[in-house]
Scaffold this motif. Structure first.
Motif, PDB file in Angstrom:
ATOM      1  N   TYR A  70     -75.451 -11.195   2.148  1.00  0.00           N
ATOM      2  CA  TYR A  70     -76.290 -11.828   3.164  1.00  0.00           C
ATOM      3  C   TYR A  70     -75.755 -13.197   3.570  1.00  0.00           C
ATOM      4  CZ  TYR A  70     -79.810  -8.172   2.982  1.00  0.00           C
ATOM      5  OH  TYR A  70     -80.457  -6.967   3.090  1.00  0.00           O
ATOM      6  N   GLY A  71     -75.216 -13.929   2.619  1.00  0.00           N
ATOM      7  CA  GLY A  71     -74.641 -15.227   2.967  1.00  0.00           C
ATOM      8  C   GLY A  71     -73.442 -15.090   3.887  1.00  0.00           C
ATOM      9  N   SER A  72     -72.592 -14.121   3.590  1.00  0.00           N
ATOM     10  CA  SER A  72     -71.425 -13.884   4.438  1.00  0.00           C
ATOM     11  C   SER A  72     -71.841 -13.432   5.831  1.00  0.00           C
ATOM     12  CB  SER A  72     -70.519 -12.831   3.792  1.00  0.00           C
ATOM     13  OG  SER A  72     -69.469 -12.471   4.668  1.00  0.00           O
ATOM     14  N   HIS A  73     -72.864 -12.570   5.909  1.00  0.00           N
ATOM     15  CA  HIS A  73     -73.306 -12.113   7.230  1.00  0.00           C
ATOM     16  C   HIS A  73     -73.885 -13.272   8.044  1.00  0.00           C
ATOM     17  CE1 HIS A  73     -75.011  -9.635  10.393  1.00  0.00           C
ATOM     18  NE2 HIS A  73     -76.116 -10.356  10.261  1.00  0.00           N
ATOM     19  N   ASP A  74     -74.673 -14.125   7.409  1.00  0.00           N
ATOM     20  CA  ASP A  74     -75.232 -15.270   8.132  1.00  0.00           C
ATOM     21  C   ASP A  74     -74.116 -16.153   8.693  1.00  0.00           C
ATOM     22  OD1 ASP A  74     -77.756 -14.364   7.571  1.00  0.00           O
ATOM     23  OD2 ASP A  74     -78.065 -15.706   5.865  1.00  0.00           O
ATOM     24  N   LEU A  75     -73.051 -16.355   7.908  1.00  0.00           N
ATOM     25  CA  LEU A  75     -71.906 -17.122   8.396  1.00  0.00           C
ATOM     26  C   LEU A  75     -71.212 -16.394   9.545  1.00  0.00           C
ATOM     27  CD1 LEU A  75     -70.225 -18.583   5.172  1.00  0.00           C
ATOM     28  CD2 LEU A  75     -71.331 -19.849   7.024  1.00  0.00           C
ATOM     29  N   SER A  76     -71.163 -15.067   9.474  1.00  0.00           N
ATOM     30  CA  SER A  76     -70.553 -14.298  10.560  1.00  0.00           C
ATOM     31  C   SER A  76     -71.263 -14.573  11.879  1.00  0.00           C
ATOM     32  CB  SER A  76     -70.603 -12.798  10.250  1.00  0.00           C
ATOM     33  OG  SER A  76     -69.880 -12.486   9.079  1.00  0.00           O
ATOM     34  N   MET A  77     -72.582 -14.611  11.853  1.00  0.00           N
ATOM     35  CA  MET A  77     -73.345 -14.872  13.063  1.00  0.00           C
ATOM     36  C   MET A  77     -73.113 -16.295  13.565  1.00  0.00           C
ATOM     37  SD  MET A  77     -74.560 -11.920  13.538  1.00  0.00           S
ATOM     38  CE  MET A  77     -75.660 -12.176  14.919  1.00  0.00           C
ATOM     39  N   VAL A  78     -72.934 -17.223  12.631  1.00  0.00           N
ATOM     40  CA  VAL A  78     -72.620 -18.601  13.020  1.00  0.00           C
ATOM     41  C   VAL A  78     -71.253 -18.652  13.703  1.00  0.00           C
ATOM     42  CG1 VAL A  78     -72.104 -20.919  12.166  1.00  0.00           C
ATOM     43  CG2 VAL A  78     -74.056 -19.666  11.249  1.00  0.00           C
ATOM     44  N   TYR A  79     -70.276 -17.956  13.122  1.00  0.00           N
ATOM     45  CA  TYR A  79     -68.920 -17.995  13.665  1.00  0.00           C
ATOM     46  C   TYR A  79     -68.849 -17.383  15.059  1.00  0.00           C
ATOM     47  CZ  TYR A  79     -67.488 -19.155   8.880  1.00  0.00           C
ATOM     48  OH  TYR A  79     -67.347 -19.760   7.657  1.00  0.00           O
ATOM     49  N   PHE A 129     -61.879 -14.345   7.375  1.00  0.00           N
ATOM     50  CA  PHE A 129     -61.782 -14.554   5.928  1.00  0.00           C
ATOM     51  C   PHE A 129     -62.576 -15.765   5.440  1.00  0.00           C
ATOM     52  CE2 PHE A 129     -57.983 -12.304   7.263  1.00  0.00           C
ATOM     53  CZ  PHE A 129     -57.870 -11.301   6.313  1.00  0.00           C
ATOM     54  N   ALA A 130     -62.891 -16.690   6.318  1.00  0.00           N
ATOM     55  CA  ALA A 130     -63.545 -17.935   5.895  1.00  0.00           C
ATOM     56  C   ALA A 130     -64.974 -17.673   5.420  1.00  0.00           C
ATOM     57  CB  ALA A 130     -63.548 -18.929   7.052  1.00  0.00           C
ATOM     58  N   GLY A 131     -65.377 -18.420   4.404  1.00  0.00           N
ATOM     59  CA  GLY A 131     -66.766 -18.385   3.940  1.00  0.00           C
ATOM     60  C   GLY A 131     -67.130 -17.203   3.077  1.00  0.00           C
ATOM     61  N   HIS A 170     -70.657   2.916 -13.749  1.00  0.00           N
ATOM     62  CA  HIS A 170     -70.944   1.622 -13.151  1.00  0.00           C
ATOM     63  C   HIS A 170     -70.367   1.570 -11.741  1.00  0.00           C
ATOM     64  CE1 HIS A 170     -66.924   1.172 -14.987  1.00  0.00           C
ATOM     65  NE2 HIS A 170     -66.668   0.462 -13.896  1.00  0.00           N
ATOM     66  N   ASN A 171     -70.962   0.708 -10.927  1.00  0.00           N
ATOM     67  CA  ASN A 171     -70.456   0.447  -9.584  1.00  0.00           C
ATOM     68  C   ASN A 171     -69.546  -0.775  -9.595  1.00  0.00           C
ATOM     69  OD1 ASN A 171     -71.722   2.497  -8.038  1.00  0.00           O
ATOM     70  ND2 ASN A 171     -73.663   1.360  -8.104  1.00  0.00           N
ATOM     71  N   THR A 172     -68.492  -0.693  -8.829  1.00  0.00           N
ATOM     72  CA  THR A 172     -67.617  -1.848  -8.656  1.00  0.00           C
ATOM     73  C   THR A 172     -67.907  -2.444  -7.283  1.00  0.00           C
ATOM     74  OG1 THR A 172     -65.910  -0.815 -10.015  1.00  0.00           O
ATOM     75  CG2 THR A 172     -65.225  -2.644  -8.608  1.00  0.00           C
ATOM     76  N   ARG A 173     -68.551  -3.585  -7.296  1.00  0.00           N
ATOM     77  CA  ARG A 173     -68.913  -4.249  -6.036  1.00  0.00           C
ATOM     78  C   ARG A 173     -67.969  -5.432  -5.837  1.00  0.00           C
ATOM     79  NH1 ARG A 173     -73.621  -1.990  -4.365  1.00  0.00           N
ATOM     80  NH2 ARG A 173     -74.918  -1.008  -5.965  1.00  0.00           N
ATOM     81  N   THR A 174     -67.292  -5.431  -4.672  1.00  0.00           N
ATOM     82  CA  THR A 174     -66.310  -6.476  -4.392  1.00  0.00           C
ATOM     83  C   THR A 174     -66.609  -7.117  -3.041  1.00  0.00           C
ATOM     84  OG1 THR A 174     -64.722  -5.131  -3.167  1.00  0.00           O
ATOM     85  CG2 THR A 174     -64.609  -5.014  -5.574  1.00  0.00           C
ATOM     86  N   SER A 175     -65.813  -8.111  -2.711  1.00  0.00           N
ATOM     87  CA  SER A 175     -65.958  -8.793  -1.419  1.00  0.00           C
ATOM     88  C   SER A 175     -65.412  -7.956  -0.264  1.00  0.00           C
ATOM     89  CB  SER A 175     -65.225 -10.136  -1.458  1.00  0.00           C
ATOM     90  OG  SER A 175     -65.766 -10.954  -2.475  1.00  0.00           O
ATOM     91  N   LEU A 176     -64.895  -6.754  -0.564  1.00  0.00           N
ATOM     92  CA  LEU A 176     -64.420  -5.883   0.495  1.00  0.00           C
ATOM     93  C   LEU A 176     -65.556  -5.488   1.431  1.00  0.00           C
ATOM     94  CD1 LEU A 176     -62.158  -4.223   1.792  1.00  0.00           C
ATOM     95  CD2 LEU A 176     -62.658  -2.385   0.155  1.00  0.00           C
ATOM     96  N   GLY A 177     -66.753  -5.280   0.876  1.00  0.00           N
ATOM     97  CA  GLY A 177     -67.903  -4.920   1.707  1.00  0.00           C
ATOM     98  C   GLY A 177     -68.281  -6.034   2.670  1.00  0.00           C
ATOM     99  N   PRO A 178     -68.539  -7.256   2.178  1.00  0.00           N
ATOM    100  CA  PRO A 178     -68.844  -8.356   3.096  1.00  0.00           C
ATOM    101  C   PRO A 178     -67.734  -8.633   4.106  1.00  0.00           C
ATOM    102  CG  PRO A 178     -69.474  -8.935   0.862  1.00  0.00           C
ATOM    103  CD  PRO A 178     -68.751  -7.636   0.776  1.00  0.00           C
ATOM    104  N   TRP A 179     -66.476  -8.500   3.670  1.00  0.00           N
ATOM    105  CA  TRP A 179     -65.373  -8.734   4.612  1.00  0.00           C
ATOM    106  C   TRP A 179     -65.353  -7.654   5.691  1.00  0.00           C
ATOM    107  CZ3 TRP A 179     -61.050  -5.789   5.906  1.00  0.00           C
ATOM    108  CH2 TRP A 179     -60.102  -6.427   6.700  1.00  0.00           C
ATOM    109  N   SER A 180     -65.598  -6.408   5.322  1.00  0.00           N
ATOM    110  CA  SER A 180     -65.660  -5.327   6.308  1.00  0.00           C
ATOM    111  C   SER A 180     -66.791  -5.559   7.301  1.00  0.00           C
ATOM    112  CB  SER A 180     -65.834  -3.976   5.607  1.00  0.00           C
ATOM    113  OG  SER A 180     -64.754  -3.711   4.743  1.00  0.00           O
ATOM    114  N   ASP A 181     -67.924  -6.051   6.794  1.00  0.00           N
ATOM    115  CA  ASP A 181     -69.020  -6.395   7.701  1.00  0.00           C
ATOM    116  C   ASP A 181     -68.610  -7.513   8.655  1.00  0.00           C
ATOM    117  OD1 ASP A 181     -70.724  -4.508   6.683  1.00  0.00           O
ATOM    118  OD2 ASP A 181     -71.784  -5.884   5.345  1.00  0.00           O
ATOM    119  N   ARG A 182     -67.848  -8.484   8.148  1.00  0.00           N
ATOM    120  CA  ARG A 182     -67.427  -9.622   8.978  1.00  0.00           C
ATOM    121  C   ARG A 182     -66.593  -9.157  10.175  1.00  0.00           C
ATOM    122  NH1 ARG A 182     -66.134 -14.810   7.663  1.00  0.00           N
ATOM    123  NH2 ARG A 182     -68.187 -14.781   6.672  1.00  0.00           N
ATOM    124  N   VAL A 183     -65.572  -8.337   9.921  1.00  0.00           N
ATOM    125  CA  VAL A 183     -64.725  -7.896  11.037  1.00  0.00           C
ATOM    126  C   VAL A 183     -65.507  -6.985  11.979  1.00  0.00           C
ATOM    127  CG1 VAL A 183     -62.556  -8.195   9.793  1.00  0.00           C
ATOM    128  CG2 VAL A 183     -63.747  -5.993   9.670  1.00  0.00           C
TER     129      VAL A 183
END
Length: 657
Positions: free
Chosen positions: A49-58, A152-154, A170-183
């Motif tokens: 959610y933090g990454s998405h909020d920054l995406s909207m700012v950008y 990539f920022a933020g 177990h699930n492996t959760r990485t920043s790949l998801g937020p980055w994919s949402d960003r692009v």
């Protein structure tokens, strides 16, 4: 919407039933707070959610920058306008006095423009970017750099290993998801800008004064960027759902059948199809008209699929659809206004313009057809063009053509004159139709439906101190002829230099515009207009002779010679108002005029003032002229008051690739 939120909640392991409240996030599903999952999952959701909020700012900053640039440009055009020809009083004009007045008012602007042309006018890496200027590539580079940095920022790049209830997996959760949402968000945000850049009824043209075709390069490359972003978004989430989330293949199977994912797959297929059909290879394979029509339809279906994939970002899809619909609506309205006229029976209705036909056969390079007609309408501006639909050939196609005559109203009617060369597709059909109709009746006509006019005036800046060099190749003469015809009707200007350079394949090609050349010939002596016609596919005669179609008129020297540098005239004396017909080609080969020499000699031969080069012809000719005119510019010399080195290129680049 509820279905998508529930599926996302499950994917993001949010427990909505235990949530005390829902936290709103613009462009994303609501977040359940407080987070009641394990620490790793809660940290991952914080990042999502933090990454998405920054995406909207950008993207907000991106659109603010675009809007700010357009606002400053619009204000600058009003506050610091370029000198206009209509600001100079009519009558006998002292170019030196006008030049001094303009120099005091706009020295800084002229210096800046000369510097920009010197370094940013030539083509750049043509095999990648095509025939476009360094300035366009620079703008694209700045935009691409912003998108790359803020893709990539933020984002906190980290991995979270989270347990799965009632399982040892177990699930492996990485920043790949937020980055994919960003692009993905960036791709959505660019969509309305891409549509705006492609509009013929262009809002950008109204604000900047630039013709709509100037934005085609950025539209094309912005589309490529969206393809890359959409593909990376799809690949990223596919890796997450098919590889990193467990258990497999259960998670992947449940993920791919969700409605919003199905729409995402459709959008990805459509954007790849748009990309494939818009490449030079795709256009050559399917034809330009198929590309154009399919591009319109597929683009709007793509926007609809994006809406279905992520309805929360409809704030970007709605403007895209609105701009597209407005563009098409205005096109239809303008066409209706041109053709809604009084009918012969006195009623009002839609009526086509009927053009008389004249054909110039050329079995080797394609027949040339000339069309002339009069129509009740408002006049266009020199340099603007119309899209013509040949109703007897196909009502589903229209092609851009520039009128070769001056826009004049006489008895409520405006005359139009066009020429076209039959190549393939629609123009070939039109030429065949013209030949058939003329064989049956010498006074045959064909109905035309006009859409337009489009583009901007290309002569508003022609104050009396500006020297004019017109360069045309083949049917490109239609773009520069109105400039010369307009000058022929204005008062003569002392020390002004005017010249036409026209390259044609055969000497007989001058018959396309014989009437207009006669007008220029009559005005040439008073206005010191030089006309140089280069025949590139015919060899010269052994001795200079007079063209069969061009006899000496009004004390004009008309000459034909095989040497590009020849200065032989009919009387053996070179005249400043002569018309040259130079055959520089030969059997089985052709030569082109030395534009580098011609342009530089013209600039060096000016007495005072700046120079404008008007050009229309093959893409290679335009590229050469960009390099040549850029080398003629010198910001330092313009700043010192030598306006000779302020050389502007105005070219017809609608069909460049």
């Amino acid at each position: 919407m509820a279905t998508m939120e529930n599926s996302l909640a499950a994917r993001h392991i949010q427990n909505l039933s235990e949530a005390a409240s829902l936290e709103k996030h613009w462009g994303y599903v609501d977040r359940a707070v407080p987070c009641t999952n394990d620490a790793g999952s809660c940290a991952y959701l914080d990042q999502v959610y933090g990454s998405h909020d920054l995406s909207m700012v950008y993207v907000g900053v991106l659109w603010a920058i675009v809007g700010g640039i357009l606002l400053l440009w619009t204000i600058g055009r009003r506050v610091f306008p370029s000198p206009r020809a209509d600001e100079v009083p009519s009558g006998t004009v002292d170019a030196e006095r006008v030049a001094k007045t303009i120099s005091r008012r706009s020295r800084v602007r002229m210096t800046a423009e000369s510097l920009i042309r010197r370094y940013l006018l030539p083509d750049f890496v043509r095999f990648i970017f095509g025939r476009t200027t360094r300035l366009q590539v620079l703008i694209l580079t700045v935009l691409a750099a912003y998108l790359f940095i803020f893709s990539f920022a933020g984002i906190v790049y980290q991995t979270w290993i989270t347990p799965i209830k009632n399982s040892n997996l177990h699930n492996t959760r990485t920043s790949l998801g937020p980055w994919s949402d960003r692009v993905g968000v960036l791709a959505y945000a660019l969509t309305p800008l891409s549509v705006m850049l492609s509009s013929r009824e262009s809002i950008l043209s109204l604000l900047t004064g630039l013709p709509y075709q100037s934005f085609n390069f950025l539209h094309r490359w912005l589309g490529y960027i969206i393809v890359i972003q959409g593909s990376l978004h799809t690949i990223g989430w596919t890796i997450v759902e098919v590889k990193l989330y467990q258990p497999q293949p259960k998670v992947a199977q449940e993920w791919i059948v969700q409605l919003y994912i199905i729409w995402g797959v459709v959008a990805q297929i459509l954007v790849l199809l748009l990309f494939a059909l818009s490449t030079p290879w795709g256009i050559r394979l399917t034809g330009y008209e198929f590309f154009r029509k399919s591009h319109y339809v597929l683009a709007m279906v793509y926007i609809g699929a994006c809406w279905g994939h992520w309805v929360n970002l409809q704030c970007f899809m709605i403007p895209g659809l609105a701009i597209w619909a407005l563009d098409r609506g205005i096109r239809l309205l303008r066409t209706a206004l041109i053709h809604y006229q009084y009918l012969p029976d006195g009623t009002m209705g839609f009526t086509a313009a009927h053009a008389s036909l004249e054909i110039f056969p050329d079995s080797e390079h394609g027949d040339v057809v000339r069309m002339d007609f009069k129509h009740p309408q408002d006049p266009w501006k020199v340099g603007q063009h119309y899209y013509l639909c040949f109703a007897e050939s196909s009502v589903w196609q229209s092609h851009p053509f520039t009128p070769l005559n001056l826009p004049k109203v006489q008895d409520g009617l405006v005359s139009h004159s066009y020429i076209l060369r039959a190549k393939s597709g629609e123009t070939k059909k039109v030429a065949a139709l013209a030949a058939k109709k003329l064989s049956a009746a010498p006074s045959a006509t064909t109905p035309l439906i006009l859409s337009g006019c489009y583009g901007e005036s290309i002569v508003d800046h022609l104050t009396p101190d500006v020297n004019i060099l017109c360069v045309a190749g083949g049917t490109g003469i239609t773009y520069v002829l109105p400039v010369l015809l307009g000058l022929a009707e204005q008062p003569a200007v002392k020390d002004r230099k005017i010249q036409l350079v026209w390259a044609i394949r055969k000497k007989d090609d001058t018959r396309w515009v014989e009437k207009e050349l006669n007008i220029i010939r009559k005005a040439a002596k008073a206005h010191k207009i030089e006309v140089h016609i280069y025949v590139t596919r015919e060899a010269s005669s052994k001795s200079p002779s007079i063209s069969d179609d061009m006899s000496e008129k009004d004390e004009m020297a008309v000459r034909e010679t095989g040497l590009p540098s020849s200065s032989i005239s009919i009387n053996g004396v070179r005249s400043n108002s002569s018309i040259d017909v130079q055959k520089i080609g030969g059997q089985g080969f052709n030569r082109h005029p030395d534009l580098d020499k011609l342009v530089k000699e013209f600039v060096e031969g000016t007495v005072r003032g700046s120079t404008t080069v008007y050009a229309s012809g093959p893409g290679g000719m335009i590229s050469d002229l960009r390099s040549i005119t850029s080398s003629c510019n010198s910001g330092a010399k313009v700043w010192q008051g030598n306006e000779r080195y302020d050389v502007r290129l105005v070219c017809d680049d609608r069909l460049e690739w």
